[in-house]
Design an enzyme around this catalytic site. Structure first.
Site, PDB file in Angstrom:
ATOM      1  N   PHE A 147       0.861  -1.191   0.000  1.00 55.04           N
ATOM      2  CA  PHE A 147       0.000   0.000   0.000  1.00 55.04           C
ATOM      3  C   PHE A 147       0.892   1.234   0.000  1.00 55.04           C
ATOM      4  CE2 PHE A 147      -2.340   3.582   1.592  1.00 55.04           C
ATOM      5  CZ  PHE A 147      -3.491   3.523   0.832  1.00 55.04           C
ATOM      6  N   ASP A 232       9.282   2.948   2.128  1.00 53.58           N
ATOM      7  CA  ASP A 232       8.074   3.715   2.434  1.00 53.58           C
ATOM      8  C   ASP A 232       7.789   3.540   3.920  1.00 53.58           C
ATOM      9  OD1 ASP A 232       5.612   4.830   2.826  1.00 53.58           O
ATOM     10  OD2 ASP A 232       4.667   3.927   1.063  1.00 53.58           O
ATOM     11  N   LYS A 261       2.137  10.857   7.354  1.00 54.01           N
ATOM     12  CA  LYS A 261       1.281  10.586   8.506  1.00 54.01           C
ATOM     13  C   LYS A 261       1.732  11.333   9.772  1.00 54.01           C
ATOM     14  CE  LYS A 261      -1.324   6.772   6.802  1.00 54.01           C
ATOM     15  NZ  LYS A 261      -0.880   5.853   5.760  1.00 54.01           N
TER      16      LYS A 261
HETATM   17  C1  LIG Z   1      -1.016   5.961   4.294  1.00 55.83           C
HETATM   18  C2  LIG Z   1       0.101   5.477   3.480  1.00 55.83           C
HETATM   19  C3  LIG Z   1       0.431   6.086   2.251  1.00 55.83           C
HETATM   20  C4  LIG Z   1      -0.401   7.180   1.652  1.00 55.83           C
HETATM   21  O1  LIG Z   1      -0.500   8.302   2.461  1.00 55.83           O
HETATM   22  P1  LIG Z   1      -1.685   9.369   2.211  1.00 55.83           P
HETATM   23  O2  LIG Z   1      -1.341  10.509   3.119  1.00 55.83           O
HETATM   24  O3  LIG Z   1      -2.971   8.680   2.603  1.00 55.83           O
HETATM   25  O4  LIG Z   1      -1.652   9.722   0.767  1.00 55.83           O
HETATM   26  C5  LIG Z   1       1.527   5.616   1.573  1.00 55.83           C
HETATM   27  N1  LIG Z   1       2.278   4.603   2.063  1.00 55.83           N
HETATM   28  C6  LIG Z   1       1.996   3.997   3.221  1.00 55.83           C
HETATM   29  C7  LIG Z   1       2.881   2.897   3.719  1.00 55.83           C
HETATM   30  C8  LIG Z   1       0.887   4.402   3.961  1.00 55.83           C
HETATM   31  O5  LIG Z   1       0.586   3.777   5.094  1.00 55.83           O
END
Ligand SMILES: *Cc1c(COP(=O)(O)O)cnc(C)c1O
Length: 407
Positions: A147, A232, A261
């Site tokens: 994700f 990520d 986040k």
């Molecule tokens: C939440 C998340 C994203 C995307 O972040 P948004 O602020 O919702 O666009 C990307 N990578 C990971 C691992 C995430 O948990």
């Protein structure tokens, strides 16, 4: 005097959302009006423990006083300049974030998806300009069940059909391999590989921790092939797992990290790509940007987040409370839970067959005053704010034990 009869009850507010907002989410039927620390209160005055933390956006809890103070202070000075001009927060923010993460440069963005998009663009440019990959042929290797966000390019390499269906045509240039399988990763890397993009722990997939040595092997394979490793850490980073970055548990360094986040302290969207000058230095004026990226308010909040993380207090809390959480959840395996995964104050729990669905468990938990959310049919993600007390944590775990109990 006339009074406007606006919404007052939970069902009034939900009806409004249903009528006026798109239906791209399936929230629990709780309408939050106030929050502090690890607690939220709904419009009916019922209070709940937050066991989700906005998917780790609220690592420091709701309305952490130091973060709110920094935001208020900046609101009284300047909030937005665009990048057409400099302002007095950005350089300090970038320096402090680079120093905190042991990196050399910061590309400031807003949402997590934007940070991932930016990392993809930077990796491709680096591949053409530095590595010498023939124009238009660069590949990025990604993992199944990833994700990374919701933009068109990012869903191009999602393996979740719901996230992709009817959004094509998709962006080419991505190669997907099984997460946690080092041999598959080795086979997928070629001379055209610009980067390997991985979540050190896959949050959305159910807090999937890869086999020991996988991330170190990914680093080694990237070095061998002259490819970048992009971590990520938008969900796994910033103290969630007990270290600043989840990769730190493996003693592995990435070339680029995407952060988001919790970087915005739960106040506003703040994201960044951080990494080496040799890679991020490929960007020249006009090649990438964002009106709001690196805005003064975001930088001021980000700087306050960095100050909290620099104390190490939240990493310690995550480690200590996480050991307690995993100890107690572990005791439920075979008593309603099939499996528990995770690190620090972060767990993915699979409910045993015959137990409630993840959705039903979330609904039952809400009735007991604990807010949690299913991530798959039978999987719940537990990610309380790192400010939660041990007593609150125990209360939430007790509720989980109750709702998953086999009948
Ligand atoms: C939440 C998340 C994203 C995307 O972040 P948004 O602020 O919702 O666009 C990307 N990578 C990971 C691992 C995430 O948990």
């Amino acid at each position: 005097m006339t009074t406007f009869a606006g919404p007052t009850t939970t069902s009034d507010y939900i009806a409004l959302d249903d009528r006026w907002s798109t239906h791209n989410y399936h929230p629990l039927g709780v309408v939050i009006a106030e929050a502090e620390g690890a607690s939220v209160t709904d419009v009916d005055g019922k209070s709940y423990l937050d066991f989700l933390s906005g998917y780790s956006a609220m690592n420091f809890g709701h309305r952490h006083p130091a973060l709110i103070a920094a935001a208020k202070d900046q609101l009284d000075r300047v909030t937005l300049t665009s990048r057409a001009f400099h302002h007095d927060q950005m350089g300090l923010y970038c320096q402090e974030l680079a120093e905190l993460t042991g990196t050399e440069m910061v590309l400031p963005m807003n949402s997590g998806a934007e940070a991932v998009e930016s990392a993809v663009k930077v990796a491709r440019k680096w591949a053409y300009q530095v590595k010498g990959v023939p124009d238009g042929t660069a590949e990025i290797v990604v993992a199944g069940s990833n994700f990374h966000g919701r933009t068109t390019t990012i869903v191009s390499f999602s393996t979740d059909e719901t996230a992709r269906a009817d959004f094509g045509p998709f962006t080419p240039g991505f190669v997907t391999v099984k997460y946690g399988d080092a041999a598959a990763l080795r086979d997928a890397i070629t001379e055209r590989t610009a980067a390997v993009l991985l979540e050190p722990i896959q949050g959305e997939a159910g807090v999937i921790v890869p086999p020991a040595g996988y991330l170190a092997e990914a680093r080694r394979l990237c070095d061998e092939a002259g490819a970048l490793l992009i971590a990520d850490e938008i969900q796994s980073g910033l103290a969630r797992t007990g270290k600043l970055l989840a990769l730190d548990h493996e003693g592995v360094r990435a070339d680029l990290y995407t952060l988001g986040k919790a970087l915005g302290g739960g106040i506003m969207p703040v994201s960044a790509v951080v990494g080496s000058r040799a890679v991020l230095g490929v960007l020249k004026p006009g090649e990438h940007g964002s009106t709001f990226g690196g805005n003064p308010l975001a930088c001021a909040v980000g700087r306050a987040v960095i100050r909290l993380l620099a104390t190490g207090e939240f990493q310690e809390r995550s480690t200590e409370l996480g050991a307690h959480l995993h100890g107690r959840l572990g005791e439920l395996v075979g008593k309603g839970l099939a499996e528990v995964r995770g690190r620090g104050l972060w767990a993915g729990i699979d409910i045993s067959p015959g137990g409630p669905t993840g959705r039903d468990a979330s609904l039952a938990l809400a009735k007991l005053g604990v807010l949690c959310k299913e991530t798959h049919d039978a999987t719940l993600r537990v990610a309380p704010p790192l400010v939660i007390s041990k007593a609150e944590l125990d209360r939430g775990i007790d509720a989980i034990a109750q709702v998953i109990k086999p009948s």
